[in-house]
Write a protein that holds these residues in place. Structure first.
Motif, PDB file in Angstrom:
ATOM      1  N   TRP A  23      -8.304   1.202  -1.736  1.00 36.50           N
ATOM      2  CA  TRP A  23      -7.987   0.591  -3.028  1.00 36.50           C
ATOM      3  C   TRP A  23      -7.115   1.499  -3.896  1.00 36.50           C
ATOM      4  O   TRP A  23      -6.337   1.022  -4.715  1.00 36.50           O
ATOM      5  CB  TRP A  23      -9.263   0.168  -3.760  1.00 36.50           C
ATOM      6  N   ASN A  24      -7.211   2.809  -3.683  1.00 35.14           N
ATOM      7  CA  ASN A  24      -6.375   3.741  -4.445  1.00 35.14           C
ATOM      8  C   ASN A  24      -4.907   3.696  -4.049  1.00 35.14           C
ATOM      9  O   ASN A  24      -4.070   4.331  -4.682  1.00 35.14           O
ATOM     10  CB  ASN A  24      -6.900   5.174  -4.257  1.00 35.14           C
ATOM     11  N   ARG A  25      -4.598   2.929  -2.995  1.00 39.87           N
ATOM     12  CA  ARG A  25      -3.217   2.808  -2.525  1.00 39.87           C
ATOM     13  C   ARG A  25      -2.597   1.458  -2.882  1.00 39.87           C
ATOM     14  O   ARG A  25      -1.413   1.242  -2.656  1.00 39.87           O
ATOM     15  CB  ARG A  25      -3.186   2.970  -1.006  1.00 39.87           C
ATOM     16  N   LEU A  26      -3.390   0.546  -3.417  1.00 45.07           N
ATOM     17  CA  LEU A  26      -2.946  -0.841  -3.572  1.00 45.07           C
ATOM     18  C   LEU A  26      -2.157  -1.074  -4.850  1.00 45.07           C
ATOM     19  O   LEU A  26      -2.533  -0.613  -5.927  1.00 45.07           O
ATOM     20  CB  LEU A  26      -4.160  -1.782  -3.575  1.00 45.07           C
ATOM     21  N   VAL A  27      -1.070  -1.841  -4.716  1.00 44.20           N
ATOM     22  CA  VAL A  27      -0.294  -2.347  -5.853  1.00 44.20           C
ATOM     23  C   VAL A  27       0.155  -3.765  -5.506  1.00 44.20           C
ATOM     24  O   VAL A  27       0.793  -3.974  -4.468  1.00 44.20           O
ATOM     25  CB  VAL A  27       0.960  -1.485  -6.139  1.00 44.20           C
ATOM     26  N   SER A  28      -0.170  -4.724  -6.359  1.00 39.86           N
ATOM     27  CA  SER A  28       0.292  -6.101  -6.157  1.00 39.86           C
ATOM     28  C   SER A  28       1.586  -6.314  -6.943  1.00 39.86           C
ATOM     29  O   SER A  28       1.605  -6.165  -8.171  1.00 39.86           O
ATOM     30  CB  SER A  28      -0.765  -7.106  -6.622  1.00 39.86           C
ATOM     31  N   LEU A  29       2.654  -6.655  -6.225  1.00 38.38           N
ATOM     32  CA  LEU A  29       3.957  -6.868  -6.856  1.00 38.38           C
ATOM     33  C   LEU A  29       4.100  -8.308  -7.341  1.00 38.38           C
ATOM     34  O   LEU A  29       3.398  -9.205  -6.867  1.00 38.38           O
ATOM     35  CB  LEU A  29       5.070  -6.560  -5.853  1.00 38.38           C
ATOM     36  N   PRO A  30       5.024  -8.570  -8.267  1.00 31.65           N
ATOM     37  CA  PRO A  30       5.241  -9.945  -8.725  1.00 31.65           C
ATOM     38  C   PRO A  30       5.689 -10.851  -7.581  1.00 31.65           C
ATOM     39  O   PRO A  30       6.542 -10.458  -6.769  1.00 31.65           O
ATOM     40  CB  PRO A  30       6.353  -9.804  -9.770  1.00 31.65           C
ATOM     41  N   ARG A  44       0.857  -1.178   0.000  1.00 31.98           N
ATOM     42  CA  ARG A  44       0.000   0.000   0.000  1.00 31.98           C
ATOM     43  C   ARG A  44       0.898   1.234   0.000  1.00 31.98           C
ATOM     44  O   ARG A  44       1.800   1.360   0.835  1.00 31.98           O
ATOM     45  CB  ARG A  44      -0.914   0.024   1.225  1.00 31.98           C
ATOM     46  N   LEU A  45       0.659   2.105  -0.936  1.00 29.76           N
ATOM     47  CA  LEU A  45       1.428   3.334  -1.015  1.00 29.76           C
ATOM     48  C   LEU A  45       0.934   4.318   0.035  1.00 29.76           C
ATOM     49  O   LEU A  45      -0.273   4.503   0.213  1.00 29.76           O
ATOM     50  CB  LEU A  45       1.292   3.959  -2.395  1.00 29.76           C
ATOM     51  N   CYS A  46       1.854   4.941   0.727  1.00 31.27           N
ATOM     52  CA  CYS A  46       1.525   6.021   1.664  1.00 31.27           C
ATOM     53  C   CYS A  46       1.464   7.311   0.850  1.00 31.27           C
ATOM     54  O   CYS A  46       2.466   8.023   0.702  1.00 31.27           O
ATOM     55  CB  CYS A  46       2.561   6.102   2.777  1.00 31.27           C
ATOM     56  N   LEU A  47       0.303   7.592   0.294  1.00 32.69           N
ATOM     57  CA  LEU A  47       0.172   8.684  -0.673  1.00 32.69           C
ATOM     58  C   LEU A  47       0.437  10.046  -0.054  1.00 32.69           C
ATOM     59  O   LEU A  47       0.796  10.997  -0.775  1.00 32.69           O
ATOM     60  CB  LEU A  47      -1.218   8.643  -1.309  1.00 32.69           C
ATOM     61  N   ASP A  48       0.276  10.145   1.264  1.00 38.57           N
ATOM     62  CA  ASP A  48       0.573  11.423   1.910  1.00 38.57           C
ATOM     63  C   ASP A  48       2.074  11.693   1.982  1.00 38.57           C
ATOM     64  O   ASP A  48       2.505  12.796   2.344  1.00 38.57           O
ATOM     65  CB  ASP A  48      -0.026  11.468   3.317  1.00 38.57           C
ATOM     66  N   ARG A  49       2.881  10.708   1.608  1.00 35.77           N
ATOM     67  CA  ARG A  49       4.338  10.869   1.600  1.00 35.77           C
ATOM     68  C   ARG A  49       4.914  10.837   0.191  1.00 35.77           C
ATOM     69  O   ARG A  49       6.130  10.807   0.020  1.00 35.77           O
ATOM     70  CB  ARG A  49       4.989   9.765   2.437  1.00 35.77           C
ATOM     71  N   LEU A  50       4.043  10.797  -0.818  1.00 36.62           N
ATOM     72  CA  LEU A  50       4.484  10.716  -2.211  1.00 36.62           C
ATOM     73  C   LEU A  50       3.875  11.839  -3.025  1.00 36.62           C
ATOM     74  O   LEU A  50       2.751  12.282  -2.758  1.00 36.62           O
ATOM     75  CB  LEU A  50       4.072   9.366  -2.820  1.00 36.62           C
ATOM     76  N   SER A  51       4.593  12.242  -4.047  1.00 36.72           N
ATOM     77  CA  SER A  51       4.112  13.311  -4.921  1.00 36.72           C
ATOM     78  C   SER A  51       3.393  12.769  -6.150  1.00 36.72           C
ATOM     79  O   SER A  51       2.969  13.545  -7.011  1.00 36.72           O
ATOM     80  CB  SER A  51       5.284  14.197  -5.360  1.00 36.72           C
ATOM     81  N   ILE A  52       3.259  11.446  -6.263  1.00 39.95           N
ATOM     82  CA  ILE A  52       2.515  10.839  -7.356  1.00 39.95           C
ATOM     83  C   ILE A  52       1.433   9.930  -6.772  1.00 39.95           C
ATOM     84  O   ILE A  52       1.519   9.518  -5.613  1.00 39.95           O
ATOM     85  CB  ILE A  52       3.417  10.036  -8.320  1.00 39.95           C
ATOM     86  N   ASP A  53       0.430   9.610  -7.598  1.00 39.14           N
ATOM     87  CA  ASP A  53      -0.635   8.736  -7.122  1.00 39.14           C
ATOM     88  C   ASP A  53      -0.349   7.288  -7.510  1.00 39.14           C
ATOM     89  O   ASP A  53       0.689   6.982  -8.126  1.00 39.14           O
ATOM     90  CB  ASP A  53      -2.003   9.186  -7.636  1.00 39.14           C
ATOM     91  N   ARG A  54      -1.260   6.392  -7.146  1.00 42.72           N
ATOM     92  CA  ARG A  54      -1.059   4.962  -7.393  1.00 42.72           C
ATOM     93  C   ARG A  54      -0.941   4.654  -8.886  1.00 42.72           C
ATOM     94  O   ARG A  54      -0.060   3.867  -9.291  1.00 42.72           O
ATOM     95  CB  ARG A  54      -2.215   4.170  -6.770  1.00 42.72           C
ATOM     96  N   ASN A  55      -1.807   5.228  -9.700  1.00 45.95           N
ATOM     97  CA  ASN A  55      -1.777   4.932 -11.130  1.00 45.95           C
ATOM     98  C   ASN A  55      -0.468   5.385 -11.772  1.00 45.95           C
ATOM     99  O   ASN A  55       0.092   4.697 -12.642  1.00 45.95           O
ATOM    100  CB  ASN A  55      -2.968   5.574 -11.831  1.00 45.95           C
ATOM    101  N   GLU A  56       0.033   6.532 -11.354  1.00 42.29           N
ATOM    102  CA  GLU A  56       1.319   7.014 -11.871  1.00 42.29           C
ATOM    103  C   GLU A  56       2.458   6.110 -11.397  1.00 42.29           C
ATOM    104  O   GLU A  56       3.401   5.846 -12.158  1.00 42.29           O
ATOM    105  CB  GLU A  56       1.554   8.447 -11.409  1.00 42.29           C
TER     106      GLU A  56
END
Length: 421
Positions: free
Chosen positions: A376-383, A321-333
């Protein structure tokens, strides 16, 4: 470690691991002249039930088919409601709609992404009282999903179901081989070992074991097994494949309007050998998961998946899960950057209540499941897959870590060293 040039590295989201013995079995099946449902399917069912600790197994052509047969066997009727997690694939709710039932979408637990039973109780009360959709709904069942292979507390599911008079059909598409125990001094219970009336598995190409396409339903109830087996072959009065054996009766009768859900011997030929390796492949995924935990533990821009005591995790998925409050891009980017640098990935999932069909036809809104809407806007499934090489693992870690550093909102001095040293 010698790491290949990044430009030449392309890590897929998943790569199936098929042994030479499985390939030889498929070849032998082709030479046998028996390609559709036959002796290999029967052997596969027997071996699978034995592995799980279930009394009966019914092999079918997908987990969707298994789930559909299960709710049909449970006699789900039009207008009846079933509790379904919103954080799941389309099939979990679609099979309720196939029967004319009403999927009642339940929010997720913020830590595990599995079904939130407090919200389930609230939705159940609202449905039965008529405040959910304007008129009372007879809620008869619940379909829990073990997200990513992390099992729910099956004792809790059982108690909840008994309290509210619900049958339980388990969507275990991710949960082979997963297990649960109530305490460190208790024996492990494998998912499907009397953990539901029917437990359904997926053998899709990217699952923990595969037959290309395929699924299995297991149960300890012989009547449910008989019904599912019958309905998987057009509602015929006996197994269709037996009609073509020398000493079998040629005639058959249609006793119900069934479906064409049977598995082929070609698929079972793969499945028999995948089943022999399924625990070894789980251990490979577990080792990769541990590598990711070690290398990502100090990356403040990431939240890692939970590790619960008394769970044997299949690690079908490794969802960060991306901590979007600590990143300058969103999940899709972030996903676009991963793909540009050769890291396959996915998202599990867009919650059902955020899909157009459920919003426009069934009137679900984002506010109905607020946790899932937010997470769900924070989720990324890695290989994560058996056979994933050390250079591939290193590449995933390096790319994810470097992206977190590049787009971090923290001061540069606090950046994590992407080399992991």
């Amino acid at each position: 470690m010698n790491i290949p040039n990044e430009g030449s590295m392309n890590v897929p989201f998943f790569r199936p691991s098929i042994s030479e013995t499985a390939i030889a079995e498929v070849t032998e099946c082709l030479r046998s002249g028996w390609l559709t449902t036959g002796p290999r399917v029967k052997q596969f069912e027997f071996e699978f039930a034995k592995f799980i600790g279930a009394k009966h197994a019914v092999a079918v052509n997908s987990c969707t088919a298994a789930l559909h047969l299960a709710v049909e066997a449970m006699q789900l009727k039009a207008g009846q409601g079933v509790l379904v997690p919103t954080m799941t694939f389309a099939a979990t709710a679609e099979i309720v709609l196939y029967q004319g039932g009403i999927p009642i979408l339940v929010d997720c637990d913020p830590a595990t992404l599995n079904m939130d039973f407090e919200d389930a109780a609230n939705k159940l009360e609202a449905a039965r009282s008529g405040t959910l959709q304007g008129s009372p709904i007879e809620v008869v069942g619940i379909i829990p999903v073990h997200v990513g292979g992390l099992m729910l507390d099956v004792d809790h599911i059982d108690a909840f179901a008994k309290k509210h008079t619900l049958w339980v059909v388990e969507d275990a598409a991710h949960a082979l081989p997963s297990a649960y125990r109530s305490g460190a001094d208790q024996a492990w219970r494998m998912c499907g070992e009397n953990t539901a009336a029917v437990t359904c598995y997926s053998f899709y190409a990217n699952k923990t074991m595969t037959t290309g396409e395929g699924g299995m339903a297991v149960t300890s109830d012989p009547h449910l097994a008989d019904r599912m087996r019958q309905m998987s072959l057009h509602g015929l009065s006996h197994d269709a494949w037996k009609r073509f054996q020398g000493n079998s009766q040629w005639d058959y009768q249609i006793v119900a309007p069934g479906y064409k859900y049977n598995l082929t011997d070609l698929a079972a030929a793969i499945g028999l050998h995948q089943l022999q390796r399924v625990e070894a492949m789980r251990q490979e995924r577990e080792n990769i998961a541990e590598f990711f935990f070690q290398r990502f533990r100090n990356v403040a821009e990431l939240e890692l998946p939970p590790q619960l005591e008394n769970r044997l995790h299949s690690w079908h998925l490794f969802p960060i899960r991306l901590c979007l409050d600590r990143l300058s891009i969103d999940r899709n980017e972030f996903i676009q950057c991963l793909r540009e640098r050769g890291v396959g990935c996915s998202v599990h999932w867009r919650p059902l209540h955020l899909h157009p069909y459920y919003q426009e036809t069934l009137q679900w809104q984002a506010s109905d499941c607020p946790t899932a809407t937010h997470v769900w806007n924070r989720l990324v499934s890695l290989p994560i897959f058996p056979g994933m090489t050390e250079p591939e693992q290193e590449h995933v870690v390096r790319v994810v870590t470097e992206l977190c550093a590049k787009y971090s909102l923290r001061q540069p001095a606090a950046q994590t060293n992407p080399s992991g040293t």
